[in-house]
Design a protein around this motif. Structure first.
Motif, PDB file in Angstrom:
ATOM      1  N   ALA A  16      43.578   1.873   7.996  1.00 22.78           N
ATOM      2  CA  ALA A  16      43.686   1.009   9.266  1.00 22.78           C
ATOM      3  C   ALA A  16      42.837   1.435  10.093  1.00 22.78           C
ATOM      4  O   ALA A  16      42.476   0.351  11.172  1.00 22.78           O
ATOM      5  CB  ALA A  16      45.054   0.805   9.443  1.00 22.78           C
ATOM      6  N   ALA A  17      42.369   2.542  10.486  1.00 23.86           N
ATOM      7  CA  ALA A  17      41.447   2.931  11.372  1.00 23.86           C
ATOM      8  C   ALA A  17      39.789   3.096  10.962  1.00 23.86           C
ATOM      9  O   ALA A  17      39.045   3.350  11.745  1.00 23.86           O
ATOM     10  CB  ALA A  17      41.708   4.470  12.103  1.00 23.86           C
ATOM     11  N   GLN A  43      51.725  -3.034   9.432  1.00 23.52           N
ATOM     12  CA  GLN A  43      52.270  -1.680   9.320  1.00 23.52           C
ATOM     13  C   GLN A  43      51.168  -0.921   8.915  1.00 23.52           C
ATOM     14  O   GLN A  43      50.860  -1.244   7.596  1.00 23.52           O
ATOM     15  CB  GLN A  43      53.489  -1.981   8.008  1.00 23.52           C
ATOM     16  N   LEU A  44      50.778  -0.072   9.782  1.00 25.42           N
ATOM     17  CA  LEU A  44      49.417   0.437   9.407  1.00 25.42           C
ATOM     18  C   LEU A  44      49.626   1.971   8.979  1.00 25.42           C
ATOM     19  O   LEU A  44      50.057   3.050   9.507  1.00 25.42           O
ATOM     20  CB  LEU A  44      48.427   0.600  10.865  1.00 25.42           C
ATOM     21  N   LEU A  45      48.749   2.054   7.624  1.00 27.32           N
ATOM     22  CA  LEU A  45      49.002   3.441   7.216  1.00 27.32           C
ATOM     23  C   LEU A  45      47.547   4.398   7.709  1.00 27.32           C
ATOM     24  O   LEU A  45      46.548   3.808   7.290  1.00 27.32           O
ATOM     25  CB  LEU A  45      48.927   3.477   5.754  1.00 27.32           C
ATOM     26  N   GLY A  46      47.806   5.536   8.226  1.00 27.18           N
ATOM     27  CA  GLY A  46      46.841   6.216   8.489  1.00 27.18           C
ATOM     28  C   GLY A  46      47.032   7.832   7.998  1.00 27.18           C
ATOM     29  O   GLY A  46      47.705   7.792   6.856  1.00 27.18           O
ATOM     30  N   SER A  47      46.431   8.845   8.348  1.00 29.17           N
ATOM     31  CA  SER A  47      46.679  10.179   7.869  1.00 29.17           C
ATOM     32  C   SER A  47      46.394  10.958   8.815  1.00 29.17           C
ATOM     33  O   SER A  47      46.128  10.868   9.964  1.00 29.17           O
ATOM     34  CB  SER A  47      45.583  10.440   6.557  1.00 29.17           C
ATOM     35  N   GLU A  48      46.653  12.387   8.581  1.00 25.79           N
ATOM     36  CA  GLU A  48      46.434  13.404   9.693  1.00 25.79           C
ATOM     37  C   GLU A  48      45.048  13.203  10.578  1.00 25.79           C
ATOM     38  O   GLU A  48      44.962  13.261  11.620  1.00 25.79           O
ATOM     39  CB  GLU A  48      46.675  14.893   9.278  1.00 25.79           C
TER      40      GLU A  48
END
Ligand code: NDP
Length: 352
Positions: A16-17, A43-48
């Motif tokens: 999502a970024a 509902q946005l999934l990102g990561s560290e």
């Protein structure tokens, strides 16, 4: 105004970024994709890696004051982010780095899709629909499908709509017509350079494309590589991969499922080939001509004409997907372990 609104649709988005999402999220929130009476929750999934960037994306969405955007949820745990999702737009994937082979990419990205599919299987809406954009998208979708046994297999899609849009653009340019007159264009097969943009069934202003463009050498030898290599050509000019036109094509894909397909037209989406009328191996995600009656579902059109030339091209793309499937047997529950025989380096459209 809100009394005429539908029930809020929950849309999960991964990557999502990233570049594509940076265009897509705003199109979704504006109402231009699902309609001006369809509120949505993102509902946005990102990561560290992308935690901060994702917060930045959410700030921009907030500042845009979209009336239809009911909420934005951020997270890095797919089990939380995918909760009750009606749609999962799976865009995030590791790009191929220098020297990385396609079989390594298949493995690394395949593992991402195993994890995400298992989470979807547990927590998403029971009729959740999945659109895989992250490459190699057909095989990622096949992995996802086999790791989400409780969700309908037919709900898995891989994006080939950008390829269809590129094919329509080239036919319109060559014919000297506006692109809206180009219809019934299917891009078959894998989203890779073996993809098959179909000029045989395509129509321009209601006539067969080959009766309007009377240049069979161009159609057979130039049109196909032009469409298949468009992503690479764009990277050379622009220095980055196609993001805006990909987002537009995702919006087109989604709209095609919610607006009835006009008679005599089709849209391309890579779907599970089980029961397909064209003899394609049934355990592949293969792009085919589809139509919808506007309820979010689709059917594969069964009367496309396949001549010897087209059949040979379809076989090449099918063979490539079979080889990809062999390389990810370890990620598909119950699959036979086959030898990964991919040695050649088929570039993906849009990949640098
Ligand atoms: P970006 O590089 O801008 O974003 C990709 C996102 O993927 C990142 O934000 C990152 O998000 C996530 N990601 C997941 N795993 C990794 C990893 N191991 N390393 C790095 N990033 C990772 O890419 P785009 O948005 O331009 O493209 C996304 C995908 O779409 C690519 O796979 C691309 O090939 C594909 N594509 C498909 C097309 C099609 O027609 N099917 C057309 C064009 C592109 P996070 O850190 O939050 O996980």
């Amino acid at each position: 105004m809100t009394s005429s609104w539908k029930k809020t649709m929950k849309i999960a988005v991964t990557g999502a970024a990233g570049q594509i999402s940076n265009h897509l999220l705003f199109m979704l929130a504006s109402g231009e994709v699902f309609g001006r009476n369809q509120p949505i929750s993102l509902q946005l999934l990102g990561s560290e890696r992308s935690r901060e960037a994702l917060e930045g994306v959410a700030m921009e969405l907030e500042d845009s004051l979209y009336p239809l955007l009911a909420s934005v949820k951020l997270g890095i745990d797919p089990h939380k982010v995918f909760e009750d999702a009606d749609w999962a737009l799976l865009i995030g994937a590791k790009p191929r780095g220098p020297g990385m082979e396609r079989k390594d990419l298949l493995d690394i990205n395949g593992q991402i899709f195993v994890e995400q599919a298992k989470a979807l299987n547990e927590v998403a809406s029971r009729d959740c629909k999945m659109l895989v954009v992250g490459n190699p998208c057909n095989t990622n979708a096949l992995i996802g499908l086999h790791n989400s046994p409780d969700l309908p297999a037919r709900n898995w899609h891989a994006l080939t709509r950008l390829d269809e849009n590129r094919a329509k653009c080239q036919l319109a340019l060559k014919a000297g017509k506006f692109y809206t007159s180009v219809t019934n264009v299917c891009v078959w097969g894998n989203h890779s350079t073996t993809q098959v943009p179909d000029f045989l069934n395509a129509k321009i202003a209601g006539k067969r494309a080959s009766n309007v463009i009377r240049d069979s050498q161009w159609l057979k030898e130039e049109f196909t590589p032009k469409v298949a290599n468009r992503g690479g050509a764009l990277i050379k000019k622009w220095g980055r991969s196609s993001a805006a036109s990909t987002a537009v094509s995702i919006a087109d894909h989604l709209r095609s499922l919610y607006v009835p397909t006009p008679a005599g037209d089709c849209f391309s989406t890579a779907v599970y080939a089980k029961g397909n009328p064209y003899g394609v191996d049934e355990d592949l995600i293969f792009s085919m001509p589809c139509r919808s009656n506007g309820d979010g579902d689709y059917e594969i059109i069964d009367d496309f004409v396949i001549d010897d030339w087209l059949a040979a091209k379809l076989k090449e793309s099918e063979d490539e997907l079979l080889k990809e499937r062999d390389c990810v047997g370890h990620l598909i529950p119950g699959a036979e372990r086959a030898v990964c025989a991919i040695v050649e380096d088929t570039m993906l459209p849009g990949e640098n």
